[in-house]
Design an enzyme around this catalytic site. Structure first.
Site, PDB file in Angstrom:
ATOM      1  CB  SER A  10      -1.103   0.046   1.252  1.00 38.92           C
ATOM      2  OG  SER A  10      -1.598   1.285   1.351  1.00 38.92           O
ATOM      3  CG  HIS A  35      -3.669  -1.597  -1.815  1.00 39.96           C
ATOM      4  ND1 HIS A  35      -4.901  -2.410  -1.943  1.00 39.96           N
ATOM      5  CD2 HIS A  35      -4.144  -0.852  -0.855  1.00 39.96           C
ATOM      6  CE1 HIS A  35      -5.947  -2.194  -1.327  1.00 39.96           C
ATOM      7  NE2 HIS A  35      -5.377  -1.139  -0.490  1.00 39.96           N
ATOM      8  CG  ASP A  37      -5.063   2.500   0.671  1.00 38.72           C
ATOM      9  OD1 ASP A  37      -6.035   1.559   0.477  1.00 38.72           O
ATOM     10  OD2 ASP A  37      -3.987   2.034   1.085  1.00 38.72           O
ATOM     11  CG  MET A  39      -8.722   6.740   1.971  1.00 39.20           C
ATOM     12  SD  MET A  39      -8.137   6.992   3.706  1.00 39.20           S
ATOM     13  CE  MET A  39      -7.074   5.507   3.826  1.00 39.20           C
ATOM     14  CG  HIS A  74      -9.072  -0.166  -0.985  1.00 34.21           C
ATOM     15  ND1 HIS A  74      -8.839  -0.435   0.484  1.00 34.21           N
ATOM     16  CD2 HIS A  74     -10.342  -0.439  -0.805  1.00 34.21           C
ATOM     17  CE1 HIS A  74      -9.681  -0.518   1.228  1.00 34.21           C
ATOM     18  NE2 HIS A  74     -10.709  -0.591   0.575  1.00 34.21           N
ATOM     19  CG  MET A  76     -11.379   2.739   1.407  1.00 38.18           C
ATOM     20  SD  MET A  76      -9.859   2.909   2.573  1.00 38.18           S
ATOM     21  CE  MET A  76      -8.799   2.930   1.190  1.00 38.18           C
ATOM     22  CG  MET A 152     -11.729  -3.278   4.109  1.00 32.17           C
ATOM     23  SD  MET A 152     -10.107  -2.922   3.551  1.00 32.17           S
ATOM     24  CE  MET A 152      -9.549  -1.911   4.830  1.00 32.17           C
ATOM     25  CG  ASP A 186      -6.050  -3.190   2.781  1.00 33.19           C
ATOM     26  OD1 ASP A 186      -5.037  -2.617   3.465  1.00 33.19           O
ATOM     27  OD2 ASP A 186      -6.795  -2.201   2.138  1.00 33.19           O
TER      28      ASP A 186
HETATM   29  C1  DX5 Z   1      -6.607   1.269   5.320  1.00 31.14           C
HETATM   30  C2  DX5 Z   1      -5.991   1.078   3.885  1.00 31.14           C
HETATM   31  C3  DX5 Z   1      -4.870   0.200   3.893  1.00 31.14           C
HETATM   32  C4  DX5 Z   1      -3.695   0.659   4.526  1.00 31.14           C
HETATM   33  C5  DX5 Z   1      -2.905  -0.713   4.778  1.00 31.14           C
HETATM   34  O1  DX5 Z   1      -7.713   2.186   5.082  1.00 31.14           O
HETATM   35  O2  DX5 Z   1      -6.995   0.202   2.987  1.00 31.14           O
HETATM   36  O3  DX5 Z   1      -4.430  -0.207   2.502  1.00 31.14           O
HETATM   37  O4  DX5 Z   1      -3.064   1.365   3.941  1.00 31.14           O
HETATM   38  O5  DX5 Z   1      -1.843  -0.148   5.745  1.00 31.14           O
HETATM   39  P1  DX5 Z   1      -1.078  -0.959   6.812  1.00 31.14           P
HETATM   40  O6  DX5 Z   1      -0.430  -2.326   6.106  1.00 31.14           O
HETATM   41  O7  DX5 Z   1      -0.078  -0.096   7.452  1.00 31.14           O
HETATM   42  O8  DX5 Z   1      -2.002  -1.582   7.862  1.00 31.14           O
HETATM   43 ZN    ZN Z   2      -6.563  -0.422   1.111  1.00 30.50          ZN
END
Ligand code: DX5
Ligand code: ZN
Length: 241
Positions: A10, A35, A37, A39, A74, A76, A152, A186
């Protein structure tokens, strides 16, 4: 075909000031996918990046015939349908939206496929796996069939949280029911949690902090990959019992 081990660091845990070179560095250490993320401050209480940033890093990462360099987005976000075409244009390969964020997940899968991307469907820690069964049991039309499921293992929104082992029975249930499905986990994954996740049945492993924060990311990536590989045969025997 048995699912392949896929390691997807990620980039949330990378140095955003030098994002393109961070992406290249981690692919150079043996990562399969990246990956990403996304948001929006609505679906989760945090904001990260959007399609313009993905557009900028896309030319830095080559996609190879053996499946390396895939951008695993991903999403969100509160309205996943809204961003599909932007991410397709930006060079996203896999658009993984949240089941909880849409009224019509099957239609969303179809829209993602129409855009040329693969579709993933994600569930939060408190969402049961069986909400996905009607979608995953219906193999009548590949346009409406997801390419991946994401379970998740932390509440979405922030990196660096503690892995929630309570989510593992969902992974096991999905693996036993869908032996060939790509199942991603994840949140909080790393060398100390990979054993339980791989044993449960996950084959696509997201790890942010554990990979980007490691003194030897290559070593961590190889531990994650080998642990998944060791468990592939075990899932097969288990699903026949
Ligand atoms: C959380 C994200 C993850 C996160 C994972 O909302 O979807 O992808 O970045 O990070 P670690 O591996 O540090 O938990
Ligand atoms: Zn993620």
């Amino acid at each position: 075909m048995s699912p392949k081990p896929i390691i997807a660091p990620s980039i949330l845990a990378s140095d955003f000031g030098k994002l393109a070179s961070e992406c290249q560095r981690i692919i150079g250490h043996g990562a399969d996918w990246l990956h990403i993320d996304i948001m929006d401050g609505h679906f989760v209480p945090n904001i990260t990046i959007g399609a313009p940033v993905v557009t900028c890093i896309r030319p830095a990462i080559e996609k190879t015939a053996d499946g390396k360099g895939i951008f695993d987005c991903h999403m969100m976000v509160a309205k996943p349908e809204q961003w599909i075409s932007d991410f397709a244009k930006a060079g996203g390969d896999l658009y993984c939206f949240h089941y909880e964020a849409t009224e019509n997940p099957r239609e969303c899968i179809k829209l993602v496929h129409d855009s040329g991307m693969k579709a993933g469907i994600a569930i939060k820690p408190d969402t049961p796996a069986d909400v996905l069964y009607s979608i995953l049991d219906d193999t009548s039309d590949p346009d409406y069939y997801p390419d991946m499921v994401l379970v998740m293992t932390v509440e979405p929104g922030f990196g660096g949280q503690k892995f929630q082992q309570r989510c593992m029975p969902k992974v096991t249930a999905l693996r036993d029911r869908y032996p060939e499905m790509d199942i991603e986990v994840d949140g909080g994954l790393g060398p100390s949690t990979i054993d339980v996740a791989a044993e449960a049945g996950a084959n696509v492993i997201v790890a942010g902090t554990a990979v980007f924060g490691a003194p030897d990311p290559k070593h961590v990536i190889s531990i994650l990959k080998e642990t998944v590989q060791k468990n592939v045969e075990l899932w097969k025997t288990r699903s026949k019992v």
